[in-house]
Scaffold this motif. Sequence first.
Motif, short mmCIF file in Angstrom:
data_model
loop_
_atom_site.label_atom_id
_atom_site.label_comp_id
_atom_site.label_asym_id
_atom_site.label_seq_id
_atom_site.Cartn_x
_atom_site.Cartn_y
_atom_site.Cartn_z
N THR A 1 -8.98 -9.44 78.84
CA THR A 1 -8.08 -10.15 79.01
C THR A 1 -6.66 -9.79 80.36
O THR A 1 -6.36 -8.76 80.41
CB THR A 1 -7.29 -9.66 78.12
OG1 THR A 1 -8.09 -10.05 76.74
CG2 THR A 1 -6.08 -10.90 77.66
N LEU A 2 -6.49 -11.09 81.33
CA LEU A 2 -5.64 -10.70 82.36
C LEU A 2 -4.10 -10.81 82.16
O LEU A 2 -4.46 -11.79 81.26
CB LEU A 2 -6.11 -12.01 83.15
CG LEU A 2 -8.01 -11.91 83.08
CD1 LEU A 2 -8.26 -12.60 84.13
CD2 LEU A 2 -8.98 -10.94 83.99
N GLN A 3 -3.69 -10.13 82.80
CA GLN A 3 -2.69 -10.67 83.04
C GLN A 3 -1.65 -10.86 84.58
O GLN A 3 -2.03 -10.85 85.52
CB GLN A 3 -1.83 -9.72 82.50
CG GLN A 3 -2.49 -8.77 81.61
CD GLN A 3 -1.77 -7.21 80.78
OE1 GLN A 3 -1.74 -6.49 81.80
NE2 GLN A 3 -0.73 -7.58 79.30
N ASN A 4 -0.10 -11.30 84.62
CA ASN A 4 0.38 -11.47 85.63
C ASN A 4 1.20 -10.65 86.38
O ASN A 4 0.53 -9.22 85.33
CB ASN A 4 1.25 -12.59 85.10
CG ASN A 4 1.52 -13.54 84.68
OD1 ASN A 4 -0.16 -14.39 84.97
ND2 ASN A 4 2.13 -14.62 84.25
N LEU A 5 0.87 -10.32 87.16
CA LEU A 5 1.87 -8.74 88.29
C LEU A 5 2.53 -9.65 88.19
O LEU A 5 3.32 -10.43 89.06
CB LEU A 5 0.74 -8.49 89.36
CG LEU A 5 1.18 -7.24 89.94
CD1 LEU A 5 1.18 -6.61 89.38
CD2 LEU A 5 0.46 -7.07 91.41
N ILE A 6 3.76 -9.13 88.05
CA ILE A 6 5.38 -9.74 88.65
C ILE A 6 5.74 -8.16 88.94
O ILE A 6 6.32 -7.26 87.92
CB ILE A 6 5.77 -10.63 87.53
CG1 ILE A 6 4.95 -11.79 87.24
CG2 ILE A 6 7.14 -10.53 87.52
CD1 ILE A 6 5.27 -12.26 86.43
N ALA B 1 11.95 -14.72 90.74
CA ALA B 1 13.13 -14.09 90.75
C ALA B 1 12.97 -12.23 91.67
O ALA B 1 13.50 -11.78 92.60
CB ALA B 1 13.42 -13.67 89.37
N ALA B 2 11.00 -11.93 91.27
CA ALA B 2 10.51 -10.56 91.50
C ALA B 2 10.77 -10.79 92.99
O ALA B 2 10.81 -10.32 93.65
CB ALA B 2 9.50 -10.52 90.80
N ALA B 3 10.03 -11.99 93.47
CA ALA B 3 9.79 -11.97 95.34
C ALA B 3 11.04 -11.91 95.28
O ALA B 3 11.82 -11.55 96.27
CB ALA B 3 9.09 -13.53 95.13
N GLY B 4 12.04 -12.78 94.98
CA GLY B 4 12.99 -12.99 95.38
C GLY B 4 13.81 -11.79 96.24
O GLY B 4 15.21 -10.60 96.26
N ALA B 5 13.45 -10.34 94.49
CA ALA B 5 14.44 -9.15 95.36
C ALA B 5 14.24 -8.51 95.96
O ALA B 5 14.52 -7.69 96.60
CB ALA B 5 14.30 -8.90 92.83
N ALA B 6 12.87 -8.25 96.14
CA ALA B 6 11.68 -7.70 97.28
C ALA B 6 12.11 -8.12 98.06
O ALA B 6 11.80 -7.72 99.62
CB ALA B 6 10.40 -7.56 97.33
N GLN B 7 12.48 -9.82 98.44
CA GLN B 7 12.43 -10.20 100.54
C GLN B 7 13.00 -9.55 101.11
O GLN B 7 12.81 -9.53 101.73
CB GLN B 7 12.50 -11.52 99.63
CG GLN B 7 11.97 -12.41 101.05
CD GLN B 7 13.29 -13.00 102.40
OE1 GLN B 7 14.01 -12.44 101.83
NE2 GLN B 7 12.46 -12.34 103.66
N ASP C 1 13.55 -22.95 94.89
CA ASP C 1 13.86 -20.76 94.92
C ASP C 1 12.41 -20.45 95.86
O ASP C 1 12.65 -19.86 96.97
CB ASP C 1 14.47 -19.84 94.55
CG ASP C 1 15.97 -19.73 93.75
OD1 ASP C 1 16.44 -20.70 94.17
OD2 ASP C 1 15.88 -19.60 92.98
N VAL C 2 11.48 -21.52 95.52
CA VAL C 2 9.96 -21.29 96.68
C VAL C 2 10.51 -22.29 97.38
O VAL C 2 10.45 -23.99 97.94
CB VAL C 2 9.06 -22.12 95.35
CG1 VAL C 2 7.93 -21.99 96.43
CG2 VAL C 2 8.88 -20.90 94.46
N ARG C 3 10.38 -20.98 99.12
CA ARG C 3 10.80 -22.34 99.41
C ARG C 3 9.61 -23.25 100.85
O ARG C 3 9.80 -23.66 101.94
CB ARG C 3 11.51 -21.66 101.12
CG ARG C 3 12.32 -21.00 100.74
CD ARG C 3 14.03 -21.77 100.22
NE ARG C 3 14.62 -21.91 99.74
CZ ARG C 3 15.86 -21.86 98.99
NH1 ARG C 3 15.60 -23.24 98.58
NH2 ARG C 3 17.20 -21.77 98.18
#
Length: 482
Positions: A3-8, A48-54, A219-221
């Motif tokens: 069973t596969l999951q997301n990585l966020i 949101a996670a990508a934005g926080a790390a950018q 928010d995806v540029r």
Amino acid sequence: METLQNLIGGRWEEPVGEDVVAVVNPATEEAIANFRAGNAEDVDHAVAAAGAAQHEWATLTVARRVERIHAWAEAIAAHAAELAELECREMGKPVGIGRTFVDGAVAGLKAAADQALTYPFSETVAGPGPEGERTDIVRHPLGVTAVITPWNFPVAMVLGALGPLLAAGNTVVVKPSERSPLSTVRLFELAASSGLPPGVLNLVLGDGRTGAALAEHEDVRLVHFTGSVGAGRAVGTATGQRLNRCVLELGGKDPVVIDAGVDPVAIAQAVAFGAFINTGQICTSMERIYVHERIADAFVEALVAAARTFTIGDGLDPATVLGPLVDARQRDTVRRHVEDAVTKGATVHTGGAVPERPGYFYPATVLTGVDDTMLVMTEETFGPVAPISVVADFEEGLTRAAASRYGLAATVYTDDPEHIAAAAHLPVGVVWVNQWQGGGPERLYEPARDSGMGATGARAAYDAATRPATVHIAATAPAVAR
């Protein structure tokens, strides 16, 4: 069953969506994994996670970002055999061929990242003005970007898009095809263990609805999408409505033009590889063949002989050259195209029928007597079919090669300098002369017509991944009034 999951944000998480998707081994028709398709809530969380790390990722030096990408590439290289096996299990690519493409993708990731070291993120431009005046052009990362990849090259498509995006300082949300997510999940496991900061790379599993939610996110540029023309139009519409960017690499119906002065037997071997490798499931597969009438008979005979060497089987068997198509739907498309051609008068020289065995197999097929009323010459087949049309001269071959709504790539075999010069004007993104799939890391291109939009490769990929701003500095500040 896995069973596969997301990585966020550096954490593996069960998707919120409720629809369960099965991953099927196309050689056995057995389900080997499943996952819950991500929905808009999963996409919001990943963005949101990508934005926080950018910001933190962008403030690293370029050299430091490239170093982190190289560390990930080395981890991928150490697991190349494993990744090739995963690709085989999820979409059928024989492991030997798969390993070659994984190794190439790793080398491409490193080369693309290294281009950041010489890319002009900041440059001063000369211009008229007082002494001491200066104009700088500064290229900033876009912020959060998205990569949506197809099923035919899961590892290569992900890595091919990510190098410039990451090295330029962007963070990324990746949505792989629901048909082949296993190898992408493994790539992200290796990323998490190789030093890429949490949130820089995020993975959301899902189907077309998940991809739509990602493309539509305000928010995806930038969305880097590879896939069908229909889905690409939807991505272009969604990003355009939000004034965000997209790079689209879509379908192809790539022509091959074969001149009279070449060796028909040698060229037939090359065309067999270009038409049948990966069971024809390559955007730049050779899907329309125009051969000069003076060498046509010898070419057809040699191509038929070559096609019969493409043995069908499970890609885990080292003896297999031709694996299965990805699923029953894709095989039905191939069968429908061949049957349409035969009904309209084409001749099958080898292949042309579904074998009686488990798995979504279709044999290497050679057709002659085709014309431009047939699906096999006008629509993307994406299967191991080589339709041959005999032409009176090279000019007719070029004219018919150009007469398509697609414009991804084309291959030309000729030793005539004038013919080579003429081939350069084909309305496609890439023209290969006397070698299919040639070119180095500095190449750049933009698909034409329905095959996509947005230049990519080399500097163009960094131009797409950044936003230029001008900073003009006057020679002196205005004096204070007294």
